[in-house]
Design an enzyme around this catalytic site. Sequence first.
Site, PDB file in Angstrom:
ATOM      1  N   GLY A  73      87.238  24.141   1.511  1.00 30.28           N
ATOM      2  CA  GLY A  73      87.848  23.426   2.629  1.00 30.28           C
ATOM      3  C   GLY A  73      87.753  21.921   2.454  1.00 30.28           C
ATOM      4  O   GLY A  73      86.877  21.425   1.736  1.00 30.28           O
ATOM      5  N   VAL A  93      57.964  38.458  20.857  1.00 33.69           N
ATOM      6  CA  VAL A  93      59.429  38.418  20.820  1.00 33.69           C
ATOM      7  C   VAL A  93      59.912  36.972  20.847  1.00 33.69           C
ATOM      8  O   VAL A  93      60.819  36.581  20.113  1.00 33.69           O
ATOM      9  CB  VAL A  93      60.012  39.212  22.015  1.00 33.69           C
ATOM     10  CG1 VAL A  93      61.515  39.049  22.097  1.00 33.69           C
ATOM     11  CG2 VAL A  93      59.635  40.678  21.899  1.00 33.69           C
ATOM     12  N   TYR A 116      41.520  42.485  22.142  1.00 35.59           N
ATOM     13  CA  TYR A 116      41.340  42.265  20.704  1.00 35.59           C
ATOM     14  C   TYR A 116      39.949  42.675  20.247  1.00 35.59           C
ATOM     15  O   TYR A 116      39.762  43.204  19.161  1.00 35.59           O
ATOM     16  CB  TYR A 116      41.637  40.807  20.341  1.00 35.59           C
ATOM     17  CG  TYR A 116      43.116  40.474  20.387  1.00 35.59           C
ATOM     18  CD1 TYR A 116      44.015  41.151  19.563  1.00 35.59           C
ATOM     19  CD2 TYR A 116      43.607  39.501  21.238  1.00 35.59           C
ATOM     20  CE1 TYR A 116      45.370  40.868  19.591  1.00 35.59           C
ATOM     21  CE2 TYR A 116      44.970  39.206  21.277  1.00 35.59           C
ATOM     22  CZ  TYR A 116      45.843  39.887  20.463  1.00 35.59           C
ATOM     23  OH  TYR A 116      47.182  39.609  20.494  1.00 35.59           O
ATOM     24  N   ASN A 131      46.870  39.699  31.074  1.00 36.64           N
ATOM     25  CA  ASN A 131      46.465  38.444  30.432  1.00 36.64           C
ATOM     26  C   ASN A 131      45.067  38.054  30.893  1.00 36.64           C
ATOM     27  O   ASN A 131      44.240  37.592  30.102  1.00 36.64           O
ATOM     28  CB  ASN A 131      47.434  37.297  30.768  1.00 36.64           C
ATOM     29  CG  ASN A 131      48.815  37.445  30.130  1.00 36.64           C
ATOM     30  OD1 ASN A 131      49.801  36.969  30.658  1.00 36.64           O
ATOM     31  ND2 ASN A 131      48.887  38.115  28.986  1.00 36.64           N
ATOM     32  N   ARG A 169      56.674  42.302  34.355  1.00 38.87           N
ATOM     33  CA  ARG A 169      56.246  40.900  34.389  1.00 38.87           C
ATOM     34  C   ARG A 169      57.370  39.914  34.081  1.00 38.87           C
ATOM     35  O   ARG A 169      57.359  38.799  34.583  1.00 38.87           O
ATOM     36  CB  ARG A 169      55.027  40.682  33.480  1.00 38.87           C
ATOM     37  CG  ARG A 169      55.179  41.094  32.019  1.00 38.87           C
ATOM     38  CD  ARG A 169      53.779  41.180  31.394  1.00 38.87           C
ATOM     39  NE  ARG A 169      53.723  41.454  29.964  1.00 38.87           N
ATOM     40  CZ  ARG A 169      53.776  42.667  29.412  1.00 38.87           C
ATOM     41  NH1 ARG A 169      53.966  43.730  30.172  1.00 38.87           N
ATOM     42  NH2 ARG A 169      53.657  42.819  28.106  1.00 38.87           N
ATOM     43  N   ARG A 220      58.024  32.580  28.307  1.00 41.50           N
ATOM     44  CA  ARG A 220      57.265  33.809  28.455  1.00 41.50           C
ATOM     45  C   ARG A 220      57.209  34.128  29.953  1.00 41.50           C
ATOM     46  O   ARG A 220      57.461  33.272  30.798  1.00 41.50           O
ATOM     47  CB  ARG A 220      55.854  33.645  27.909  1.00 41.50           C
ATOM     48  CG  ARG A 220      55.830  33.480  26.391  1.00 41.50           C
ATOM     49  CD  ARG A 220      54.434  33.213  25.886  1.00 41.50           C
ATOM     50  NE  ARG A 220      53.530  34.326  26.180  1.00 41.50           N
ATOM     51  CZ  ARG A 220      52.211  34.285  25.977  1.00 41.50           C
ATOM     52  NH1 ARG A 220      51.654  33.179  25.498  1.00 41.50           N
ATOM     53  NH2 ARG A 220      51.453  35.335  26.257  1.00 41.50           N
ATOM     54  N   HIS A 221      56.888  35.383  30.287  1.00 42.34           N
ATOM     55  CA  HIS A 221      56.641  35.749  31.681  1.00 42.34           C
ATOM     56  C   HIS A 221      55.469  34.913  32.198  1.00 42.34           C
ATOM     57  O   HIS A 221      54.687  34.374  31.405  1.00 42.34           O
ATOM     58  CB  HIS A 221      56.303  37.233  31.761  1.00 42.34           C
ATOM     59  CG  HIS A 221      55.203  37.606  30.812  1.00 42.34           C
ATOM     60  ND1 HIS A 221      53.873  37.382  31.101  1.00 42.34           N
ATOM     61  CD2 HIS A 221      55.237  38.147  29.567  1.00 42.34           C
ATOM     62  CE1 HIS A 221      53.138  37.763  30.076  1.00 42.34           C
ATOM     63  NE2 HIS A 221      53.938  38.233  29.137  1.00 42.34           N
ATOM     64  N   GLY A 277      83.363  21.453   8.844  1.00 40.59           N
ATOM     65  CA  GLY A 277      82.202  22.228   9.291  1.00 40.59           C
ATOM     66  C   GLY A 277      81.634  23.165   8.243  1.00 40.59           C
ATOM     67  O   GLY A 277      80.875  24.080   8.579  1.00 40.59           O
ATOM     68  N   LYS A 278      81.991  22.961   6.987  1.00 44.97           N
ATOM     69  CA  LYS A 278      81.515  23.870   5.934  1.00 44.97           C
ATOM     70  C   LYS A 278      79.985  23.904   5.852  1.00 44.97           C
ATOM     71  O   LYS A 278      79.386  24.969   5.798  1.00 44.97           O
ATOM     72  CB  LYS A 278      82.055  23.440   4.559  1.00 44.97           C
ATOM     73  CG  LYS A 278      83.555  23.579   4.391  1.00 44.97           C
ATOM     74  CD  LYS A 278      83.984  23.273   2.968  1.00 44.97           C
ATOM     75  CE  LYS A 278      83.606  21.874   2.497  1.00 44.97           C
ATOM     76  NZ  LYS A 278      84.230  20.783   3.295  1.00 44.97           N
ATOM     77  N   ARG A 330      58.294  34.386  19.785  1.00 44.10           N
ATOM     78  CA  ARG A 330      58.045  33.797  18.460  1.00 44.10           C
ATOM     79  C   ARG A 330      59.182  34.108  17.495  1.00 44.10           C
ATOM     80  O   ARG A 330      59.622  33.248  16.745  1.00 44.10           O
ATOM     81  CB  ARG A 330      56.734  34.350  17.878  1.00 44.10           C
ATOM     82  CG  ARG A 330      55.492  33.703  18.462  1.00 44.10           C
ATOM     83  CD  ARG A 330      54.232  34.385  17.960  1.00 44.10           C
ATOM     84  NE  ARG A 330      53.035  33.683  18.410  1.00 44.10           N
ATOM     85  CZ  ARG A 330      51.866  34.256  18.647  1.00 44.10           C
ATOM     86  NH1 ARG A 330      51.722  35.570  18.489  1.00 44.10           N
ATOM     87  NH2 ARG A 330      50.834  33.540  19.040  1.00 44.10           N
ATOM     88  N   HIS A 377      58.438  37.958  25.952  1.00 43.49           N
ATOM     89  CA  HIS A 377      57.010  38.094  25.653  1.00 43.49           C
ATOM     90  C   HIS A 377      56.639  37.294  24.409  1.00 43.49           C
ATOM     91  O   HIS A 377      57.492  36.921  23.624  1.00 43.49           O
ATOM     92  CB  HIS A 377      56.690  39.574  25.459  1.00 43.49           C
ATOM     93  CG  HIS A 377      57.157  40.424  26.598  1.00 43.49           C
ATOM     94  ND1 HIS A 377      56.342  40.814  27.626  1.00 43.49           N
ATOM     95  CD2 HIS A 377      58.392  40.911  26.898  1.00 43.49           C
ATOM     96  CE1 HIS A 377      57.035  41.527  28.505  1.00 43.49           C
ATOM     97  NE2 HIS A 377      58.282  41.609  28.084  1.00 43.49           N
ATOM     98  N   GLU A 416      58.014  43.632  24.759  1.00 41.23           N
ATOM     99  CA  GLU A 416      56.958  43.119  23.881  1.00 41.23           C
ATOM    100  C   GLU A 416      56.718  44.050  22.699  1.00 41.23           C
ATOM    101  O   GLU A 416      57.008  45.247  22.774  1.00 41.23           O
ATOM    102  CB  GLU A 416      55.660  42.935  24.697  1.00 41.23           C
ATOM    103  CG  GLU A 416      54.479  42.344  23.937  1.00 41.23           C
ATOM    104  CD  GLU A 416      54.734  41.026  23.197  1.00 41.23           C
ATOM    105  OE1 GLU A 416      55.738  40.924  22.466  1.00 41.23           O
ATOM    106  OE2 GLU A 416      53.900  40.104  23.328  1.00 41.23           O
TER     107      GLU A 416
END
Lengths: 459, 459
Positions: free
Chosen positions: B20, B378, B321, B241, B289, B234-235, B25-26, B380, B375, B310
């Site tokens: 082009g 997600v 954890y 939490n 949430r 996030r919620h 806009g290539k 991230r 969440h 999530e």
Amino acid sequence: MPVYSISHVENVRVCVVMVGLPARGKSLIAQKIVRYLSWLSIKSKCFNVGTYRRDLQKAADIGNITADFFDPNNPDGMHFRRQAIDLALQDMMNWFLDENGVVGILDATNSTRDRRNRIVKVLRENLIEPIFLESFCNDQDLVLQNILDVKTTSPDYVGSDLQFATEDFLKRIELYEKNYETMDVSIDANLTFIKLVNVNSQIILNRIESYLESRIVYYVMNLHIKPRSIYLSRHGESEYNLTGQIGGDSNLSERGWRYAKKLPELVLKSLGEENKHTNLTVWTSTLARTQQTSSFLPYKRKLQWKALDELDAGECDGMTYEEIENQFPEDFKARDDNKYEYRYRGGESYRDIVIRLEPIIMELERQENILIITHQAVLRCLYAYFMNVPQEESPWMSIPLHTLIKLEPRAYHTVVSRIKADIPAVSTYKEKGTSQLGEQNNSTSSKSRDIINNSDIVP
Amino acid sequence: MPVYSISHVENVRVCVVMVGLPARGKSLIAQKIVRYLSWLSIKSKCFNVGTYRRDLQKAADIGNITADFFDPNNPDGMHFRRQAIDLALQDMMNWFLDENGVVGILDATNSTRDRRNRIVKVLRENLIEPIFLESFCNDQDLVLQNILDVKTTSPDYVGSDLQFATEDFLKRIELYEKNYETMDVSIDANLTFIKLVNVNSQIILNRIESYLESRIVYYVMNLHIKPRSIYLSRHGESEYNLTGQIGGDSNLSERGWRYAKKLPELVLKSLGEENKHTNLTVWTSTLARTQQTSSFLPYKRKLQWKALDELDAGECDGMTYEEIENQFPEDFKARDDNKYEYRYRGGESYRDIVIRLEPIIMELERQENILIITHQAVLRCLYAYFMNVPQEESPWMSIPLHTLIKLEPRAYHTVVSRIKADIPAVSTYKEKGTSQLGEQNNSTSSKSRDIINNSDIVP
């Protein structure tokens, strides 16, 4: 608030207006689009103008017709054909209105710009967006192949011999060719259209704007017409199957392993002597029982898909139906009342599976010979796509263990064969309103729709 | 056996050859494709021939150049430009070989058939499939807009004034136009190509055959260039939490509800006075949430997506954890070692999320102003797509609670603002090698990369 998904469309009503000479695969494409959209819960219907024309002929007591009926200079023929399209359009408008239709497909040649303009006018008056979908084909081999595959079995030629039907049909095409105006990027620049040239060796897209339009384009783009077989199987009987538990990631039972060992032989038998060297692609889920089931297959291309994993039963994972009925009696009933929509607490519904299977279906349309080893609920959804099974029925279909299903897509139907391995397995079929699983597959008293014969061709 | 997904490609190496005139806009399209494919784990890289040409100029100690450099009758200019493309191609071939590249993009005008034929020859010798992607644009308003947006900030015009740069650039385009040969369905019938006419008001696809090609087409088809903002949040803080549990479907905490109530105000503030009536589409997951967090937003179009739920922690759902570290110490370590690939027992990995987000990204490209409440994991993955964050980093990004993120995609970068609600919340950030969650967001001693300022523009 409804769950949004790829199938979600809002306040959109679309009419896909097919365009193209006879024997260009228009009806085939139209029917596949309807099947795909319906599977995604988008209400769709095909209106075939030829059927309306034949009904009019019947009402007027006109028998089988020949090519001259389609001569643009034949006033009787033109009269019937105009009436047919008006009736089809009228029915479609009523369907949009009365049944909240979303995508109507007008399946006819619509081969002149004048005809198309008149259709656009009616659609726009009714606030329906027109998309034209032309199948343009100048590859004579493709056209002849299509005539042989389909058209000589057309209702217009019932009772005619093959050679007469072929010749007459070619004459009919010639008459249409006289006035055929293909979609053109300059002249039709203001219309939304998809033009497929020789199946999809070339595709021209004009003003494709809405989400729904882009989905239809992507689907059509992925279709091919090479003959192929799709094999479907559940994993062999698992340890959880024996204890009646759902979900989990258990290993095969001893009988499950026997099925896995026998599967290569079942596939070979079904392929037949002349196709015994056919190379299949094998897809499994990420769960152990499907991979174990695939482990004796001699094919190199084995792939795992997370999207083929079993329906996630959330909090009920690992429980038996009896336990679910006892612990969550209301959920248990709700699921029986609407099994397609019911979502397990923290888990999935059948509708959720369809959403995650959508990319699989798209990829499956591109594939040639393939064997998919997956799970009861997922297999029901895949089967429902190919066999056009309504959503309210698909979660209740019986897909027994230790049975290989072969699907052979044809122009207007799919040939199904079920090959039983003759290795006993528990039945995982739960009838509505009970928490009891069915009897063993091999018992003839089973109420589920198990196929007993070793191989059974269902048209 | 690797998990198959939409991102799976086998033994395929493709070079997307851009075509082009300048200012079509290539480079923008090329960079978006690289970002999209990289996010899907398909190794991709863009080779911009202009950069090679500028490096050559620099080595030859030639300063800023003007339009005459691009005159096909200027032998010096032609020499540099030929050398530049040869170097770019050579580097690309090395990249395919040394780094197992899958999709290379050759970003240059490639405006003559002769040039393109020479590229095809090199690619075919190296067993790389060429796909041409032309951006054809005869809408002068679009071209001028593009020149103003991008080209006057081009490295070729560093230090030049705007009017000179614009005029010189238009002259350069004119010189290219002399020899420009657009892709043609007849002349180039044997090549695989995508031709976009005026962004994507018309698209011509020729011989699109492979899965990868069809994905690139579908992606490009869904791009638009209207300015818009994408809000991510996030919620609000949830009951889980507070107790440090992962997964589940708990309700908002008291502070979480305060965030939900404040969210409309944060959005309004960020939109600014002149855009305060902007209508946002709101997407949430299916979990309580996120829906509670959206409940005070005044926008009508609120949609739930299962695909925004999530990360499924499988057997670890509902655990802290510390509990995971105690019960599954090996899994806990494996996850720290490769957080992107680690799949929870019976649950998901970050890679699995990317796969299920793929249709969301496609739909997101089509959307205009939108707010997504989802969440940590997600978000991230979504953020990584827009900001081109490498996979090994994205699972470790700090996306604190009670913070609204605004993304404004521009031609070659995305402007990020983070608006803190100033409502305390626990930190859910777990550092590598520990099972401890971070300190409260409002504490300045937090080691995670929380943004402390109320609004922070990151180019």
